[in-house]
Design an enzyme around this catalytic site. Structure first.
Site, PDB file in Angstrom:
ATOM      1  CB  THR A 183      -0.912  -0.075   1.198  1.00 39.37           C
ATOM      2  OG1 THR A 183      -1.624   1.315   1.314  1.00 39.37           O
ATOM      3  CG2 THR A 183      -0.057  -0.257   2.566  1.00 39.37           C
ATOM      4  CG  ASP A 184      -1.132   4.916  -1.225  1.00 38.10           C
ATOM      5  OD1 ASP A 184      -1.766   4.313  -0.143  1.00 38.10           O
ATOM      6  OD2 ASP A 184      -1.737   5.608  -1.778  1.00 38.10           O
ATOM      7  CD  GLU A 185      -3.503   3.658   4.354  1.00 37.38           C
ATOM      8  OE1 GLU A 185      -3.587   3.486   5.606  1.00 37.38           O
ATOM      9  OE2 GLU A 185      -4.564   3.033   3.801  1.00 37.38           O
TER      10      GLU A 185
ATOM     11  CE1 TYR B 186      -2.976  -2.425   5.656  1.00 34.20           C
ATOM     12  CE2 TYR B 186      -3.337  -0.202   5.230  1.00 34.20           C
ATOM     13  CZ  TYR B 186      -3.165  -1.447   4.908  1.00 34.20           C
ATOM     14  OH  TYR B 186      -3.253  -1.639   3.433  1.00 34.20           O
TER      15      TYR B 186
ATOM     16  CE  LYS C  76       0.551  -4.847   3.054  1.00 34.17           C
ATOM     17  NZ  LYS C  76       0.276  -6.266   2.485  1.00 34.17           N
TER      18      LYS C  76
END
Length: 352
Positions: free
Chosen positions: A133-135, A159, A163
């Site tokens: 993810t870009d997060e 989260y 990741k």
């Protein structure tokens, strides 16, 4: 030849499996633990497809994963399996640590043992594609350039931290053991089969049921919106042509504030399913207290993927969001299934 897809009954995983069979006759082994967000109905159209093999199980179950790899002589693993909802990670981070970090570690080690035992030709052709993810990159100010693959990791939620850790493990297994990996970091996905704890499906269903459309804070959190079928085509491209050890950012080139996303969705509903009393769905928008550590802006620069692998998205946000709304209107049986039980209890507690 066979590929193994983990997290295959979830939102992106199931869309990928369905998309795969639109473009290939190669066998797919689908592995999913079928937790709250995993739904076998997503894959029901494949029930009579002899090239599709579904098994319920955990990516952390080394014995099961090893058996599947050997039995089906898997030539590529695509890891979609993850706990992915930020709100849930804040209230209960343990599941995110267990699945996204420990689970990824166990999967990597099972795959490495299998890969080590392959003959020279199969060993060289094997791939492990990790979907992230870009997060992991943190948050951007409005004036900042979009995230590139060289941005440093600055995760801000349990989260995204979990990741980020999984991404680092994948990188380490490449550099330390030579496992042939590629990683993709995507922006916010939307589209069919999206579990309705996320913004777009939640607001579609709440709108249709006359419930509030919850908007965190001022609604000006900006995300880059990527239609899920575009994401699937990007993953197929990276699997086929991606350079080993590399990371590829996947984005839709569609930065939108959350409030604008919901207003656009409301306008489409006004057109396709107008309310009996003549009022607009936008009148149901309700502002709620912002969540802790809410990142202000994400934006993906997908230039590397376009220049090196000749991929770019087909959908604009306007075309993609219309297809998404139409899908939810036309698939009430799926909606009725997922809004029952554990999910219904959780969502009512969060947004009552």
């Amino acid at each position: 030849m066979t590929i193994l897809v983990t997290g295959a009954a979830g939102f992106i995983g199931s869309n990928f499996v369905l998309d795969w069979f639109e473009h290939s006759k190669e066998d797919v082994v689908s592995l999913d633990l079928l937790t709250y967000a995993g739904n076998l109905e997503n894959l029901s159209s494949l029930n009579n497809n002899s090239h599709h093999h579904f098994l319920k199980g955990n990516i952390g179950d080394r014995e099961l994963v090893s058996q599947l790899l050997q039995k089906y002589q898997v030539r590529a693993v695509l890891n979609f399996a993850a706990e992915s909802h930020v709100d849930r990670s804040i209230s209960g981070p343990g599941d995110f640590i267990e699945t996204n970090i420990v689970g990824t570690y166990n999967l990597l080690d099972s795959v490495r043992a299998y890969w080590d035992g392959l003959d020279e030709s199969s060993n060289k052709a094997f791939r492990f594609l990790h979907v992230s993810t870009d997060e992991v990159y943190g948050s951007l100010e409005k004036s900042n350039p979009a995230f590139t693959e060289t941005n440093r990791y600055e995760p801000n939620s349990p989260y995204s931290a979990s990741k980020a850790a999984s991404d680092h493990l994948v990188r380490a297994w490449y550099h330390t053991y030579g496992l042939p990996v590629v990683t993709t970091n995507c922006s916010n996905n939307y589209g069919p089969y999206h579990f309705p704890e996320k913004l777009i499906p939640l607001c579609i269903l709440n709108a249709l049921n006359g419930k509030p459309l919850p908007i965190y804070g001022d609604g000006q959190q900006i995300r880059d919106w990527l239609y899920v079928k575009d994401h699937c085509s990007a993953i197929r491209t990276v699997l086929e042509k991606g350079k080993l050890g590399e990371t590829y950012n996947v984005g839709g080139w569609n930065e939108k504030a959350n409030l604008d996303v919901v207003k656009t969705m409301c306008g489409i509903l006004d057109e396709l399913k107008p309310k009996a009393d003549g009022t607009k769905y936008e009148s149901q928008i309700t502002y709620v207290k912002d969540r802790p550590g809410h990142d202000r802006r994400y934006a993906i620069d997908a230039t590397k993927l376009e220049k090196e692998l000749a991929w770019k998205p087909n959908e604009t946000f306007e075309t993609g969001i219309r297809k998404t709304v139409e899908w939810y209107l036309n698939n009430q049986a799926w909606v009725d299934h997922v809004v029952s039980g554990e999910y219904k209890n959780w969502i009512e507690k969060q947004y009552s």
